[in-house]
Design a protein around this motif. Structure first.
Motif, short mmCIF file in Angstrom:
data_model
loop_
_atom_site.label_atom_id
_atom_site.label_comp_id
_atom_site.label_asym_id
_atom_site.label_seq_id
_atom_site.Cartn_x
_atom_site.Cartn_y
_atom_site.Cartn_z
N THR A 17 0.83 -1.20 0.00
CA THR A 17 0.00 0.00 0.00
C THR A 17 0.86 1.26 0.00
N PHE A 18 1.91 1.27 0.87
CA PHE A 18 2.82 2.42 0.89
C PHE A 18 3.45 2.63 -0.49
N ASP A 19 3.89 1.53 -1.12
CA ASP A 19 4.52 1.63 -2.43
C ASP A 19 3.56 2.21 -3.47
N THR A 20 2.32 1.71 -3.46
CA THR A 20 1.34 2.20 -4.44
C THR A 20 1.02 3.67 -4.22
N TYR A 21 0.83 4.06 -2.96
CA TYR A 21 0.56 5.47 -2.67
C TYR A 21 1.72 6.35 -3.14
N GLU A 22 2.94 5.87 -2.95
CA GLU A 22 4.09 6.65 -3.38
C GLU A 22 4.11 6.80 -4.90
N GLN A 23 3.79 5.72 -5.62
CA GLN A 23 3.74 5.79 -7.08
C GLN A 23 2.70 6.81 -7.54
N ILE A 24 1.54 6.81 -6.88
CA ILE A 24 0.48 7.75 -7.26
C ILE A 24 0.91 9.18 -6.99
N LEU A 25 1.52 9.42 -5.82
CA LEU A 25 1.97 10.77 -5.48
C LEU A 25 3.04 11.26 -6.45
N ASP A 26 3.97 10.38 -6.80
CA ASP A 26 4.99 10.76 -7.79
C ASP A 26 4.34 11.11 -9.13
N PHE A 27 3.32 10.34 -9.50
CA PHE A 27 2.62 10.59 -10.76
C PHE A 27 1.90 11.94 -10.72
N ILE A 28 1.27 12.25 -9.60
CA ILE A 28 0.57 13.54 -9.47
C ILE A 28 1.57 14.69 -9.64
N ARG A 29 2.73 14.56 -9.02
CA ARG A 29 3.75 15.60 -9.13
C ARG A 29 4.26 15.74 -10.56
N SER A 30 4.58 14.63 -11.19
CA SER A 30 5.23 14.68 -12.49
C SER A 30 4.25 15.02 -13.62
N SER A 31 3.01 14.54 -13.53
CA SER A 31 2.05 14.76 -14.61
C SER A 31 1.43 16.15 -14.58
N LYS A 32 1.38 16.75 -13.37
CA LYS A 32 0.75 18.06 -13.17
C LYS A 32 -0.72 18.07 -13.58
N LEU A 33 -1.37 16.91 -13.47
CA LEU A 33 -2.79 16.85 -13.78
C LEU A 33 -3.62 17.41 -12.62
N PRO A 34 -4.75 18.03 -12.90
CA PRO A 34 -5.64 18.47 -11.81
C PRO A 34 -6.04 17.28 -10.95
N THR A 35 -5.82 17.40 -9.65
CA THR A 35 -6.04 16.26 -8.75
C THR A 35 -6.80 16.69 -7.51
#
Length: 358
Positions: free
Chosen positions: A175-193
């Motif tokens: 779960t920690f790993d998945t949450y980290e992947q999602i957070l990294d994606f939010i930062r890098s993609s700059k998509l409205p979240t």
């Protein structure tokens, strides 16, 4: 326990490094967002890269399995947002698009995404296991907007251990790993979240429903809002039954067969039960069994025409539908638990079991 803290420390160090490498999300527009700012009472909701919604968009629900994504997807469904041609309850996942993604058919996937975008101004998609696909292919979606739901990791770990087996600590790692992947994606993609706490959603549903509607560009009339509130208030009891049956399939050694068979319990009323079921490797119709409160009531062959299923899943035959009609003196009662299972092996189809309402 020490290894858990080591894992958390590694995660923290990696996240700190990511902060140095990737510009953070734009929080400056939080004051303009629909549900307040960091300076207001903690609502459990905040925004990254906030932008007002367009008239057309795709709402991508992000999170982990057993982590509240079905709640958010179910709310979108209650708000009349299209969630796929073969959306299955109680998970609110589109079996058609998921199958195409898992089979690595990029042209077919793009065709389905474009078709949904042509037919609906706003539509949604949810499947936690599709995270890697979304992070690599988010530009395939029209105006993607992310809805990231976060739930207490201990609760997720215990639920996964109950349903899937294995050590809860390992599920916490995952779960920690998945949450980290999602957070990294939010930062890098700059998509409205929009990020929301599952626990805060449950404790303050009115605020979340209003925020979800505004973030998604969804017009919430009284009917839609009442339906969404009722969905949270009643709880997704069918999901609990669904989880229990997945656990039983694992215990009975049938979990590996769940990808071979597909189906859905489409409709349950006092006198009418209908849906579909297929074997993905064979055009032969399947036998399905109706159980009410775990007692067999009837059985039939799923051989009625369902061209929609054949087209959506590219199955060789359209004869996969079933209907159970119950006479007046054998009708179901409110709160009866209805299951439809594939006979040999005994597997519940998606959407089964369901509680009778009304």
């Amino acid at each position: 326990m020490i290894s858990v803290f080591n894992k958390l420390n590694r995660t923290f160090r990696r996240s700190t490094l990511m902060q140095r490498l990737i510009p953070g999300p734009d929080y400056t527009s939080l004051n303009e967002s629909p549900s307040g700012t960091f300076t207001t009472k903690n609502s459990g909701i905040f925004y990254s890269n906030y932008q007002a919604p367009d008239s057309t968009s795709t709402l991508l629900v992000m999170g982990v399995g057993r982590g509240g994504t079905s709640l958010v997807a179910g709310l979108l469904h209650e708000m009349d947002i299209f969630m796929g041609d073969l959306m299955s309850t109680p998970s609110y996942e589109d079996q058609k698009l998921i199958k195409e993604i898992l089979e690595s058919k990029p042209k077919t996937v793009q065709k389905t995404i474009d078709d949904y975008s042509d037919r609906f101004d706003i539509w949604g998609f949810k499947h936690p296991e599709a995270l890697s696909f979304i992070t690599r292919n988010y530009k395939r979606f029209r105006n993607p907007r992310l809805i990231f739901v976060v739930k207490d990791t201990a609760s997720i770990a215990m639920r996964k251990a109950y349903v899937l087996g294995n050590d809860p600590i390992q599920h916490m790692y995952n779960t920690f790993d998945t949450y980290e992947q999602i957070l990294d994606f939010i930062r890098s993609s700059k998509l409205p979240t929009m990020t929301a706490s599952y626990e805060k959603i449950m404790s303050n549903p009115d605020k979340f429903i209003d925020a979800l509607g505004e973030f998604g560009g969804i017009t919430l009339d009284e009917s839609r809002r009442a339906s969404a509130l009722s969905f949270i208030d009643k709880g997704n009891s069918d999901y609990e039954l669904f989880s229990m049956n997945k656990r039983n399939a694992r215990i009975n050694g049938l979990h590996h067969k769940t990808n071979l068979y597909q189906g859905h319990l489409d409709h349950v009323s006092m006198h009418h039960i209908s849906g579909w079921a297929i074997n993905q490797k064979s055009p032969e119709p399947l036998q399905v069994v109706l159980l009410v409160n775990n007692e067999e009531i009837a059985r039939t062959t799923a051989d009625l025409p369902r061209s929609d299923v054949q087209k959506a899943l590219n199955h060789p035959d359209d004869k996969c539908g079933f209907i159970f009609e119950l006479p007046g003196n054998q009708g179901l009662a409110s709160e009866d638990t209805v299951r439809v299972v594939i006979d040999a092996p005994v597997l519940d189809i998606a959407g089964s079991p369901q509680k009778v309402t009304g």
